[in-house]
Each structure stands twice: as structure tokens, then as C-alpha cells.
Scaffold this motif. Structure first.
Motif, short mmCIF file in Angstrom:
data_model
loop_
_atom_site.label_atom_id
_atom_site.label_comp_id
_atom_site.label_asym_id
_atom_site.label_seq_id
_atom_site.Cartn_x
_atom_site.Cartn_y
_atom_site.Cartn_z
N SER A 27 37.08 9.30 29.39
CA SER A 27 35.84 9.85 29.93
C SER A 27 35.61 11.23 29.34
N PHE A 28 34.44 11.45 28.74
CA PHE A 28 34.14 12.78 28.21
C PHE A 28 32.63 12.93 28.01
N ASN A 29 32.23 14.16 27.70
CA ASN A 29 30.81 14.50 27.57
C ASN A 29 30.48 14.90 26.14
N ILE A 30 29.34 14.41 25.66
CA ILE A 30 28.82 14.78 24.34
C ILE A 30 27.46 15.43 24.53
N GLY A 31 27.22 16.51 23.79
CA GLY A 31 25.91 17.13 23.80
C GLY A 31 25.08 16.65 22.62
N ALA A 32 23.92 16.09 22.92
CA ALA A 32 22.96 15.70 21.88
C ALA A 32 21.91 16.80 21.82
N ILE A 33 22.04 17.67 20.81
CA ILE A 33 21.20 18.86 20.73
C ILE A 33 20.03 18.59 19.79
N GLY A 34 18.85 18.41 20.38
CA GLY A 34 17.67 18.08 19.61
C GLY A 34 17.45 16.57 19.58
N ALA A 35 16.28 16.17 19.14
CA ALA A 35 15.93 14.75 19.04
C ALA A 35 16.25 14.22 17.65
N THR A 42 19.56 5.54 10.83
CA THR A 42 20.93 5.01 10.72
C THR A 42 21.86 5.56 11.79
N VAL A 43 21.43 6.59 12.53
CA VAL A 43 22.31 7.15 13.56
C VAL A 43 21.79 6.85 14.97
N ARG A 44 20.97 5.83 15.12
CA ARG A 44 20.53 5.43 16.45
C ARG A 44 21.71 4.94 17.27
N TYR A 45 21.63 5.09 18.58
CA TYR A 45 22.73 4.68 19.44
C TYR A 45 22.20 4.19 20.79
N ASP A 46 23.05 3.48 21.51
CA ASP A 46 22.72 2.93 22.82
C ASP A 46 23.38 3.79 23.88
N GLU A 47 22.61 4.64 24.53
CA GLU A 47 23.16 5.58 25.50
C GLU A 47 23.77 4.87 26.71
N ILE A 48 23.17 3.78 27.12
CA ILE A 48 23.70 3.02 28.27
C ILE A 48 25.05 2.41 27.93
N ALA A 49 25.20 1.91 26.70
CA ALA A 49 26.49 1.34 26.28
C ALA A 49 27.58 2.40 26.31
N PHE A 50 27.24 3.61 25.86
CA PHE A 50 28.21 4.71 25.93
C PHE A 50 28.56 5.01 27.39
N GLN A 51 27.54 5.08 28.24
CA GLN A 51 27.77 5.41 29.65
C GLN A 51 28.66 4.36 30.32
N ASN A 52 28.49 3.10 29.92
CA ASN A 52 29.34 2.04 30.47
C ASN A 52 30.81 2.20 30.09
N ARG A 53 31.06 2.98 29.04
CA ARG A 53 32.44 3.30 28.63
C ARG A 53 32.82 4.72 29.06
N ARG A 54 32.03 5.27 29.99
CA ARG A 54 32.28 6.60 30.58
C ARG A 54 32.19 7.72 29.55
N ILE A 55 31.35 7.51 28.54
CA ILE A 55 31.03 8.58 27.60
C ILE A 55 29.62 9.04 27.95
N ASN A 56 29.55 10.22 28.53
CA ASN A 56 28.29 10.75 29.03
C ASN A 56 27.60 11.61 27.96
N ILE A 57 26.32 11.35 27.74
CA ILE A 57 25.55 12.09 26.74
C ILE A 57 24.57 13.01 27.44
N GLU A 58 24.75 14.32 27.22
CA GLU A 58 23.82 15.32 27.75
C GLU A 58 22.83 15.68 26.65
N THR A 59 21.54 15.53 26.92
CA THR A 59 20.52 15.82 25.91
C THR A 59 19.92 17.20 26.15
N ILE A 60 19.85 17.99 25.09
CA ILE A 60 19.32 19.35 25.16
C ILE A 60 18.20 19.47 24.14
N ASP A 61 17.02 19.85 24.58
CA ASP A 61 15.88 19.95 23.68
C ASP A 61 16.02 21.17 22.77
#
Length: 204
Positions: A27-35, A42-61
Motif C-alpha cells: 500500500s502506498f501513495n503516488i502523486g500525479a502532478i499535472g494532467a 502511451t502512459v495512460r493508466y487505470d486508476e481504479i485498477a491501481f486502487q484495487n491493489r491499494r496503490i492510491n493516486i493523488e492528483t495535483i493540478d
């Protein structure tokens, strides 16, 4: 194997690496800084799939990052400027380049602390270049040196991979592109990227 042998020592190192990976990836947190930019499909990802593996993505504009850059603490700014000046040669560039890179570095450090981030991925262009005349490569390299997996191009999936690799190796890591076309030499390849490499992986 015998407990005084080199093989036993290597077994211990390997086991410790496995333990670090298992504990650190649970379980850990990743910061997604910017859109993500349109060009970086090629770097698209499934945020829900990560969350299901307890990898939390915090988005910062990125606009929030820019606002914070303009109001950073002066003492933190000077400290960060000294760190970056010790890592790279700014002599041929206007002083505001170091100033702006340090401002961004302070903000990213604050975000890491605020959101308890163990990894970050940043939208590295082209707002930073157009608005502040900088690129974040040096900042990412310094974060990687500290063991905070830091990827450019908002590459969340490879930030996850870098975290796993760093935990396994117990050493700074970097993500590079590979070009295996090194003339006619089959035993060499070219690694390249914009420059987010930690200092301990560089020579010269």
C-alpha cells in the motif's frame, strides 16, 4: 549453504530485498502532478485498477503547483538552491533558472509531505518551459537519489515499477529508454532520456 559463506550473505541480501518489496508495495501513495498531455497516450493508466491493489493516486493540478511556486518560503528556497547548485552547473545560465527550479523543488517536497507520497509522476512539458523556462529533470533525479520514485511524462505505471525496483535493490533507480542499435556491437546498447537520473548512477 554455510552461514559464513558468500552465498549465505547473498541469500540474506536477496531475502531482505523481497521483504522490502512485499512491505513497500502492499500500500502506498503516488502523486500525479499535472494532467497527461494528449501526446502521451502511451502512459495512460487505470486508476481504479491501481486502487484495487491499494496503490492510491493523488492528483495535483499544475495550476496549483504554479500558485505555490510563487509563494514559497524564502529559507526553504535558499536551502533548495544550494542542493541543486551542488548537483549541476548553472554557471552559464541566468540566475532565475536555478531560482525557478528550486521553487518547483520546494513545492514538490511540500506535496510529498502533505500527501505522504512515496512516488511521483509529473507532467514535464510544456507549461514549465513556457511559463518558467525550466525542465524538472534535475528535481526528478534528486528525488530518485533519495529513494522517492520520480517519473516524468506523468508515467504513473513506470513510477510503480521504479518503486519496486528501488525497494528490491535498496539503491537509487532510473527509468530510461533503450535503443539497442549501437553500430555493429551486439554487446552494447544506448540508454537515453531527458535526464531524471540520480547522481549515484552517473559518471563524469
Amino acid at each position: 549453504v554455510h552461514p559464513l559463506s558468500d552465498a549465505f550473505t547473498q541469500n540474506l541480501h536477496d531475502f531482505a530485498g523481497i521483504c522490502r518489496v512485499v512491505k513497500g508495495m502492499k500500500s502506498f501513495n503516488i502523486g500525479a502532478i499535472g494532467a497527461r498531455t494528449t501526446a502521451f497516450k502511451t502512459v495512460r493508466y487505470d486508476e481504479i485498477a491501481f486502487q484495487n491493489r491499494r496503490i492510491n493516486i493523488e492528483t495535483i493540478d499544475m495550476s496549483a503547483v504554479f500558485m505555490r511556486m510563487d509563494t514559497v518560503n524564502s529559507a526553504k528556497l535558499e536551502e533548495k538552491k544550494n542542493v541543486y547548485a551542488s548537483l549541476s552547473d548553472f554557471g552559464a545560465y541566468p540566475i532565475e533558472k536555478l531560482e525557478n527550479i528550486a521553487r518547483l523543488g520546494v513545492v514538490i517536497d511540500e506535496l510529498i509531505e502533505e500527501f505522504d507520497l512515496q512516488a511521483v509522476a509529473i507532467r514535464c512539458w510544456d507549461e514549465l518551459q513556457k511559463c518558467y523556462g525550466i525542465a524538472p529533470c534535475l528535481i526528478l533525479g534528486e528525488l530518485n537519489e533519495r529513494g522517492i520514485a520520480a517519473a516524468c511524462e506523468l508515467d504513473i505505471t513506470n513510477a510503480v515499477m521504479m518503486r519496486a525496483m528501488g525497494l528490491a535493490a535498496n539503491w537509487p533507480v532510473v527509468l530510461l529508454d533503450v535503443n539497442n542499435n549501437y553500430g555493429d556491437d551486439n554487446d552494447r546498447c544506448i540508454f537515453f532520456h531527458c535526464g531524471p537520473a540520480p547522481a549515484s548512477l552517473m559518471k563524469g
